[in-house]
Design an enzyme around this catalytic site. Structure first.
Site, PDB file in Angstrom:
ATOM      1  N   ASN A  85       2.404  -5.608 -10.417  1.00 24.18           N
ATOM      2  CA  ASN A  85       1.437  -5.312  -9.361  1.00 24.18           C
ATOM      3  C   ASN A  85       0.128  -6.020  -9.681  1.00 24.18           C
ATOM      4  O   ASN A  85      -0.211  -6.228 -10.845  1.00 24.18           O
ATOM      5  CB  ASN A  85       1.188  -3.798  -9.276  1.00 24.18           C
ATOM      6  CG  ASN A  85       0.184  -3.433  -8.186  1.00 24.18           C
ATOM      7  OD1 ASN A  85       0.311  -3.871  -7.053  1.00 24.18           O
ATOM      8  ND2 ASN A  85      -0.831  -2.660  -8.553  1.00 24.18           N
ATOM      9  N   HIS A 112      -3.986  -5.725  -9.028  1.00 26.72           N
ATOM     10  CA  HIS A 112      -5.018  -4.795  -8.545  1.00 26.72           C
ATOM     11  C   HIS A 112      -6.370  -5.508  -8.594  1.00 26.72           C
ATOM     12  O   HIS A 112      -6.680  -6.165  -9.611  1.00 26.72           O
ATOM     13  CB  HIS A 112      -5.033  -3.524  -9.408  1.00 26.72           C
ATOM     14  CG  HIS A 112      -6.029  -2.514  -8.950  1.00 26.72           C
ATOM     15  ND1 HIS A 112      -5.814  -1.706  -7.850  1.00 26.72           N
ATOM     16  CD2 HIS A 112      -7.265  -2.218  -9.418  1.00 26.72           C
ATOM     17  CE1 HIS A 112      -6.885  -0.938  -7.672  1.00 26.72           C
ATOM     18  NE2 HIS A 112      -7.773  -1.222  -8.602  1.00 26.72           N
ATOM     19  N   ASP A 171      -0.916   2.587 -10.749  1.00 32.72           N
ATOM     20  CA  ASP A 171      -1.960   1.727 -11.363  1.00 32.72           C
ATOM     21  C   ASP A 171      -2.107   1.943 -12.869  1.00 32.72           C
ATOM     22  O   ASP A 171      -3.153   1.626 -13.437  1.00 32.72           O
ATOM     23  CB  ASP A 171      -3.335   1.988 -10.698  1.00 32.72           C
ATOM     24  CG  ASP A 171      -3.457   1.249  -9.376  1.00 32.72           C
ATOM     25  OD1 ASP A 171      -4.426   1.529  -8.642  1.00 32.72           O
ATOM     26  OD2 ASP A 171      -2.580   0.420  -9.079  1.00 32.72           O
ATOM     27  N   LEU A 226       0.799  -1.224   0.000  1.00 36.83           N
ATOM     28  CA  LEU A 226       0.000   0.000   0.000  1.00 36.83           C
ATOM     29  C   LEU A 226       0.829   1.270   0.000  1.00 36.83           C
ATOM     30  O   LEU A 226       0.299   2.367   0.128  1.00 36.83           O
ATOM     31  CB  LEU A 226      -0.958  -0.023   1.209  1.00 36.83           C
ATOM     32  CG  LEU A 226      -1.946  -1.189   1.191  1.00 36.83           C
ATOM     33  CD1 LEU A 226      -2.867  -1.131   2.400  1.00 36.83           C
ATOM     34  CD2 LEU A 226      -2.771  -1.188  -0.096  1.00 36.83           C
ATOM     35  N   LYS A 227       2.127   1.141  -0.147  1.00 35.10           N
ATOM     36  CA  LYS A 227       2.982   2.323  -0.194  1.00 35.10           C
ATOM     37  C   LYS A 227       3.387   2.611  -1.632  1.00 35.10           C
ATOM     38  O   LYS A 227       3.478   1.692  -2.455  1.00 35.10           O
ATOM     39  CB  LYS A 227       4.241   2.098   0.661  1.00 35.10           C
ATOM     40  CG  LYS A 227       3.980   2.077   2.154  1.00 35.10           C
ATOM     41  CD  LYS A 227       3.513   3.435   2.626  1.00 35.10           C
ATOM     42  CE  LYS A 227       3.245   3.445   4.122  1.00 35.10           C
ATOM     43  NZ  LYS A 227       2.659   4.738   4.557  1.00 35.10           N
ATOM     44  N   GLU A 261      -7.304 -13.448  -7.811  1.00 42.00           N
ATOM     45  CA  GLU A 261      -5.921 -12.956  -7.753  1.00 42.00           C
ATOM     46  C   GLU A 261      -4.952 -14.108  -7.483  1.00 42.00           C
ATOM     47  O   GLU A 261      -3.883 -14.201  -8.096  1.00 42.00           O
ATOM     48  CB  GLU A 261      -5.761 -11.927  -6.640  1.00 42.00           C
ATOM     49  CG  GLU A 261      -6.476 -10.622  -6.869  1.00 42.00           C
ATOM     50  CD  GLU A 261      -6.370  -9.709  -5.657  1.00 42.00           C
ATOM     51  OE1 GLU A 261      -5.237  -9.452  -5.221  1.00 42.00           O
ATOM     52  OE2 GLU A 261      -7.412  -9.248  -5.168  1.00 42.00           O
TER      53      GLU A 261
HETATM   54  C1  GRF Z   1      -6.167  -7.559  -1.156  1.00 41.27           C
HETATM   55  O1  GRF Z   1      -7.151  -6.572  -0.893  1.00 41.27           O
HETATM   56  C2  GRF Z   1      -5.998  -7.704  -2.617  1.00 41.27           C
HETATM   57  O2  GRF Z   1      -7.218  -7.517  -3.316  1.00 41.27           O
HETATM   58  C3  GRF Z   1      -5.061  -6.583  -2.953  1.00 41.27           C
HETATM   59  O3  GRF Z   1      -4.326  -6.273  -1.777  1.00 41.27           O
HETATM   60  C4  GRF Z   1      -4.808  -7.076  -0.711  1.00 41.27           C
HETATM   61  C5  GRF Z   1      -3.795  -8.139  -0.548  1.00 41.27           C
HETATM   62  O4  GRF Z   1      -4.252  -9.116   0.245  1.00 41.27           O
HETATM   63  N1  GRF Z   1      -4.147  -6.991  -4.000  1.00 41.27           N
HETATM   64  P1  GRF Z   1      -3.157 -10.171   0.777  1.00 41.27           P
HETATM   65  O5  GRF Z   1      -2.259  -9.407   1.723  1.00 41.27           O
HETATM   66  O6  GRF Z   1      -2.403 -10.680  -0.433  1.00 41.27           O
HETATM   67  O7  GRF Z   1      -3.970 -11.236   1.420  1.00 41.27           O
END
Ligand code: GRF
Length: 213
Positions: A101, A103, A144, A84-85, A173
Site C-alpha cells: 500500500n 500512504h 496502515d 479506499l476500501k 508517490e
Molecule cells: C492520492 O490521494 C494518493 O495520495 C493516495 O490515494 C490517492 C490516489 O490517487 N495514495 P490516484 O488515484 O493514484 O491518482
C-alpha cells in the site's frame, strides 16, 4: 510477476506503475489486472486504455469474491494505489508478503482510519509539521500498520495549502511506489518471517544528511 492494482480514484499511481513496467523495467513485472470499488473510477479508464483487464469490485467486503477476481487474473502481487476500501482478511492473508500500500504521509504519523486524501495534508499543515512524505508498506491486518518498505520526505512549505502539498506528495508517490513494487516483484525486497522487511536497496534508504547543504 503479475501485478494486480486496486484503486478507487483517478489512478495516477496506477498510471505510474503501468508506465514503469512498460518503459523502465519491463522484465521484472507487469500490471496485469486492475479493479476498483467504483465503476466510474478513472483508474478503470486508464487500465482499459492500456489494454489491461479491468473489473469493478461489486462487494468490496466479500473476501472470497475479491480473491476469486485476483486469482482468475493470475495476480501474484497486489498493490493498493489509492484504494479506499478495507481489504477483507481472507485476501490480506492470502497475499501475506505480496500486498503493498502507498500512504501519502510518514506512517505511523497521519495514518489510520479516516486519514486519506487531502485530510492527511490538512492535518500535517494544521500540526505545523516541517516534513511529511510518502510511505510504502506491506499490508497486514491492521490498517496502515504493516511493515514499512520505504519512506521518502517531502518538505512542507510556508505557503502550502492542503492541495499544493498533496500535489507534491503525489508526485513523490509516483516515483517511490514503482521502485518498491519492482523490488518486491523481483524478489529482492521481502517480508521476513520475523515481520521485518529485508533487501531494501540503499537508493531507497539513502543517507539524507548528504543532501543537507
Ligand atoms: C492520492 O490521494 C494518493 O495520495 C493516495 O490515494 C490517492 C490516489 O490517487 N495514495 P490516484 O488515484 O493514484 O491518482
Amino acid at each position: 510477476m503479475r501485478i494486480g492494482v486496486l484503486a478507487s480514484g483517478g489512478g495516477s499511481n496506477l498510471q505510474a506503475l503501468i508506465d514503469h513496467f512498460r518503459l523502465v523495467s519491463s522484465g521484472r513485472g507487469a500490471v496485469a489486472f486492475v479493479a476498483s470499488n467504483r465503476e466510474d473510477a478513472g483508474a478503470l479508464v486508464r487500465a482499459r486504455d492500456a489494454g489491461i483487464r479491468a473489473a469493478t469490485v461489486a462487494s468490496p467486503g466479500d473476501g472470497d469474491a475479491l480473491l476469486g477476481l485476483l486469482r482468475d487474473a493470475g495476480v501474484e502481487l497486489v498493490v493498493l494505489a489509492g484504494y479506499l476500501k478495507h481489504v477483507p482478511l481472507a485476501v490480506v492473508r492470502a497475499y501475506h508478503g505480496r500486498m503493498l500500500n502507498v500512504h501519502p504521509a510518514l506512517l505511523p504519523s497521519f495514518g489510520g482510519a479516516g486519514m486519506f486524501g487531502t485530510r492527511v495534508h490538512a492535518a500535517v499543515i494544521a500540526h505545523g509539521a516541517a516534513l511529511t512524505g510518502v510511505t510504502v508498506h506491506f499490508v497486514n491486518e491492521e490498517f496502515d500498520r504493516g511493515a514499512i518498505v520505504a519512506q521518502w520526505p517531502v518538505a512542507v512549505r510556508e505557503d502550502d495549502s492542503a492541495e499544493t502539498l498533496a500535489a507534491r506528495v503525489l508526485r513523490t508517490e509516483h516515483r517511490l511506489l514503482p521502485l518498491c513494487v519492482e523490488g518486491v516483484a523481483a524478489g529482492e525486497i521481502t517480508l521476513g518471517d520475523d515481520g521485518r522487511v529485508h533487501g531494501v536497496p540503499d537508493r531507497l534508504r539513502p543517507d539524507f544528511l548528504d543532501l543537507l547543504r
